[in-house]
Motif scaffolding. Structure first.
Motif, mmCIF file in Angstrom:
data_model
loop_
_atom_site.group_PDB
_atom_site.id
_atom_site.type_symbol
_atom_site.label_atom_id
_atom_site.label_comp_id
_atom_site.label_asym_id
_atom_site.label_seq_id
_atom_site.Cartn_x
_atom_site.Cartn_y
_atom_site.Cartn_z
ATOM 1 N N UNK A 127 50.067 7.334 -0.379
ATOM 2 C CA UNK A 127 48.476 6.981 -1.004
ATOM 3 C C UNK A 127 47.690 8.569 -1.463
ATOM 4 N N UNK A 128 47.487 8.112 -1.803
ATOM 5 C CA UNK A 128 46.334 8.669 -2.545
ATOM 6 C C UNK A 128 45.113 9.112 -1.381
ATOM 7 N N UNK A 129 45.159 10.565 -1.291
ATOM 8 C CA UNK A 129 44.302 11.642 -0.764
ATOM 9 C C UNK A 129 43.163 12.639 -1.321
ATOM 10 N N UNK A 130 41.960 13.079 -0.547
ATOM 11 C CA UNK A 130 41.919 14.335 -1.318
ATOM 12 C C UNK A 130 41.719 15.318 -2.374
ATOM 13 N N UNK A 131 41.271 15.329 -3.262
ATOM 14 C CA UNK A 131 41.749 16.526 -3.658
ATOM 15 C C UNK A 131 40.770 17.553 -4.322
ATOM 16 N N UNK A 132 40.084 16.828 -5.323
ATOM 17 C CA UNK A 132 38.855 17.960 -6.172
ATOM 18 C C UNK A 132 37.875 16.753 -6.266
ATOM 19 N N UNK A 133 36.561 17.850 -6.296
ATOM 20 C CA UNK A 133 35.382 17.304 -6.535
ATOM 21 C C UNK A 133 34.482 18.277 -7.034
ATOM 22 N N UNK A 134 33.891 17.855 -8.384
ATOM 23 C CA UNK A 134 32.597 18.509 -9.316
ATOM 24 C C UNK A 134 31.728 17.609 -9.103
ATOM 25 N N UNK A 135 30.522 18.234 -8.580
ATOM 26 C CA UNK A 135 28.785 17.779 -8.894
ATOM 27 C C UNK A 135 28.335 18.487 -9.646
ATOM 28 N N UNK A 136 27.845 18.122 -10.957
ATOM 29 C CA UNK A 136 27.010 18.337 -11.971
ATOM 30 C C UNK A 136 25.624 18.491 -12.186
ATOM 31 N N UNK A 137 24.445 19.312 -12.562
ATOM 32 C CA UNK A 137 23.347 18.703 -12.702
ATOM 33 C C UNK A 137 22.966 19.059 -14.536
ATOM 34 N N UNK A 138 21.621 18.642 -14.368
ATOM 35 C CA UNK A 138 20.953 18.530 -16.158
ATOM 36 C C UNK A 138 19.994 18.524 -15.958
ATOM 37 N N UNK A 139 19.598 19.392 -17.004
ATOM 38 C CA UNK A 139 18.452 19.446 -17.010
ATOM 39 C C UNK A 139 17.102 18.863 -18.126
ATOM 40 N N UNK A 140 16.469 17.798 -18.843
ATOM 41 C CA UNK A 140 15.469 16.770 -18.507
ATOM 42 C C UNK A 140 16.001 17.028 -19.943
ATOM 43 N N UNK A 141 16.085 17.924 -20.610
ATOM 44 C CA UNK A 141 17.123 18.118 -22.276
ATOM 45 C C UNK A 141 18.537 17.375 -22.036
ATOM 46 N N UNK A 142 19.663 17.230 -20.815
ATOM 47 C CA UNK A 142 20.589 17.203 -21.231
ATOM 48 C C UNK A 142 21.596 17.874 -21.041
ATOM 49 N N UNK A 143 21.396 19.545 -20.291
ATOM 50 C CA UNK A 143 21.615 20.843 -21.012
ATOM 51 C C UNK A 143 22.028 20.888 -19.265
ATOM 52 N N UNK A 145 22.838 22.998 -15.599
ATOM 53 C CA UNK A 145 22.337 23.653 -15.175
ATOM 54 C C UNK A 145 23.123 24.063 -14.429
ATOM 55 N N UNK A 146 23.960 24.064 -13.335
ATOM 56 C CA UNK A 146 24.574 23.803 -12.270
ATOM 57 C C UNK A 146 25.764 22.977 -11.967
ATOM 58 N N UNK A 147 26.654 23.659 -11.129
ATOM 59 C CA UNK A 147 27.800 22.500 -10.683
ATOM 60 C C UNK A 147 28.413 23.380 -9.226
ATOM 61 N N UNK A 148 28.919 22.878 -8.638
ATOM 62 C CA UNK A 148 29.097 22.642 -7.094
ATOM 63 C C UNK A 148 30.860 22.153 -7.433
ATOM 64 N N UNK A 149 31.787 23.028 -6.834
ATOM 65 C CA UNK A 149 32.784 22.214 -6.922
ATOM 66 C C UNK A 149 33.120 22.198 -5.397
ATOM 67 N N UNK A 150 34.107 21.469 -4.867
ATOM 68 C CA UNK A 150 34.561 21.172 -3.707
ATOM 69 C C UNK A 150 36.281 20.827 -3.492
ATOM 70 N N UNK A 151 36.161 21.262 -2.269
ATOM 71 C CA UNK A 151 38.452 20.870 -2.471
ATOM 72 C C UNK A 151 38.049 19.500 -1.158
ATOM 73 N N UNK A 152 39.179 19.103 -1.073
ATOM 74 C CA UNK A 152 39.181 17.956 -0.311
ATOM 75 C C UNK A 152 40.510 18.367 1.030
ATOM 76 N N UNK A 153 40.204 18.432 1.928
ATOM 77 C CA UNK A 153 40.730 19.371 3.215
ATOM 78 C C UNK A 153 40.644 17.595 4.374
ATOM 79 N N UNK A 154 41.674 17.077 4.501
ATOM 80 C CA UNK A 154 42.301 16.339 5.184
ATOM 81 C C UNK A 154 41.374 15.043 5.182
#
Length: 412
Positions: A127-143, A145-154
């Motif tokens: 079966x599938x299990x958690x591996x990696x996740x990235x959450x990204x933020x943008x400003x009002x112009x669509x540029x 601004x930041x991103x947060x990375x996560x790793x899947x553990x259990x």
């Protein structure tokens, strides 16, 4: 000895529109010099003309039949954004289907990808299990601004990386520098705290000609890591990409590969080649060379594949395309040149701007006709984030009332 080029993708095919019908490239068969079928890929499409599955087969010579080897399935939201991609392949050792990749995507109302989740296949549980996740933020112009990375553990998400971004632009709106900061450094105003730096250069037409990545070694020095150089023809089609890596022992930069295209007068791709740099010979060595051929209606007909042998290219295999005819999906459009718009930079690295098409509706499709993004009533300087897109060519379709135009971009 004949060399086998095992898989060819439909990445250079567009669907072809005729009146109220469309030709869909539903399959491609790779054949040897003596005409024997080697492998095959087949695609299916949804009611909007988006590719919904792609399946790969190998030829079972013993039973004279096709054996399914790998399959991709895709899903999209109501705006046409691809929100999932799942792939399985046949494990020849266990004769079982195993997961290859499972990716989920989430977009905001402007079509920016704000979350990407990747799962890995656990062979023990099947079966599938958690591996990696990235959450990204943008400003009002669509540029971005930041991103947060996560790793899947259990099967739990654990944050391991946070980054902020800082940009500089030229007078034409092209990004010329991007700094990446680890959030452990709170003061992003100081460039000393940046961990990575990208620098870009453009020609007079706004085409990206240079992209360079540096990484911080200490507070006073940037270390060269990667360098991309691009060339274009008179129609702004990219004809060459040269990739170099930073090497202090090799006086700064060392060649790694070069990748090129050529086009006919109608803008159709007619050749694609790839060379790697041989350090021992201090020379370029061929890896692959594809020659593309079209029928009288400019539909892709077949590809000749060449391999490198004794310092030159030798014809090795041929791939033939097969189509089905269907009624036009709703998102297929025929275009005219009444509207005007410019798109820059091109090729695209992280994001690009569509200028001069205020109040138009925007649709972006890939070379398989899959809709990646739709926006209504765009601004006069519409910014589109493309950092997560696979490398390749895309079409931008703009419509305003009865007026429609299209533009082609390359993502690198």
């Amino acid at each position: 000895m004949r060399k086998n080029i095992s898989w060819i993708f439909l990445s250079c095919i567009t669907f072809c529109v005729y009146g109220q019908t469309t030709l869909f490239p539903d399959s491609m068969v790779l054949k040897s010099l003596d005409g024997q079928s080697l492998n095959k890929q087949m695609s299916t499409y949804d009611n909007n003309g988006n590719e919904s599955s792609r399946t790969y087969y190998i030829r079972d010579k013993k039973n004279n039949d096709w054996l399914k080897y790998m399959e991709y399935t895709y899903e999209r939201d109501h705006s046409g954004n691809q929100i999932s991609e799942i792939a399985f392949m046949q494990d020849t050792a266990s004769n079982q289907w195993v997961g290859v990749s499972n990716q989920l995507f989430l977009f905001d109302e402007n079509g920016n990808e704000i979350e990407k989740v990747c799962y890995g296949w656990n062979r023990q549980t099947g079966d599938w299990e958690t591996n990696h996740k990235c959450v990204t933020g943008f400003d009002e112009d669509g540029v971005m601004e930041n991103d947060i990375s996560y790793i899947g553990i259990e099967n739990q998400w654990v944050e391991y990386s946070q980054k902020d971004y800082k940009y500089e632009f030229d007078n034409a709106g092209n990004i010329v520098e991007m700094l990446i900061f680890d959030l452990k450094y709170k003061d992003v105003k100081s460039n000393v705290n940046a961990s990575k730096k990208y620098e870009y250069a453009y020609d007079k037409q706004g085409n990206l000609t240079l992209s360079v990545l540096y990484e911080r070694s200490d507070e006073s020095q940037w270390v060269p890591k990667y360098r991309y150089e691009y060339e274009f023809d008179s129609n702004d089609n990219q004809t060459l990409e040269i990739f170099l890596v930073g090497d202090p022992d090799y006086d700064g930069w060392r060649a790694h590969y070069k990748y090129g295209h050529s086009y006919d007068e109608d803008g159709n791709l007619i050749s694609m080649f790839y060379y790697s740099w041989n350090m021992d010979k201090q020379d370029w060595v061929g890896v692959y060379n594809y020659q593309y051929f079209y029928d009288s209606d400019k539909n892709s007909e077949y590809i000749n594949l060449y391999v490198w042998e004794n310092g030159d290219w030798r014809f090795n295999e041929r791939a033939d395309y097969y189509y089905t005819v269907r009624q036009n999906p709703e998102n297929n459009t025929r275009v005219s040149e009444k509207l005007t718009a410019s798109v820059y930079p091109n090729p695209v690295a992280g994001f690009f701007t569509v200028a001069g098409a205020e109040h138009s509706n925007l649709i972006i499709v890939d070379m398989q006709g899959r809709v990646l993004l739709t926006r209504k009533n765009i601004s006069n300087q519409e910014v589109v984030q493309a950092g997560s897109w696979p490398n390749g060519a895309y079409f931008i379709i703009l419509n305003k009332g009865d007026e429609k135009i299209s533009r082609k971009i390359l993502k690198k």
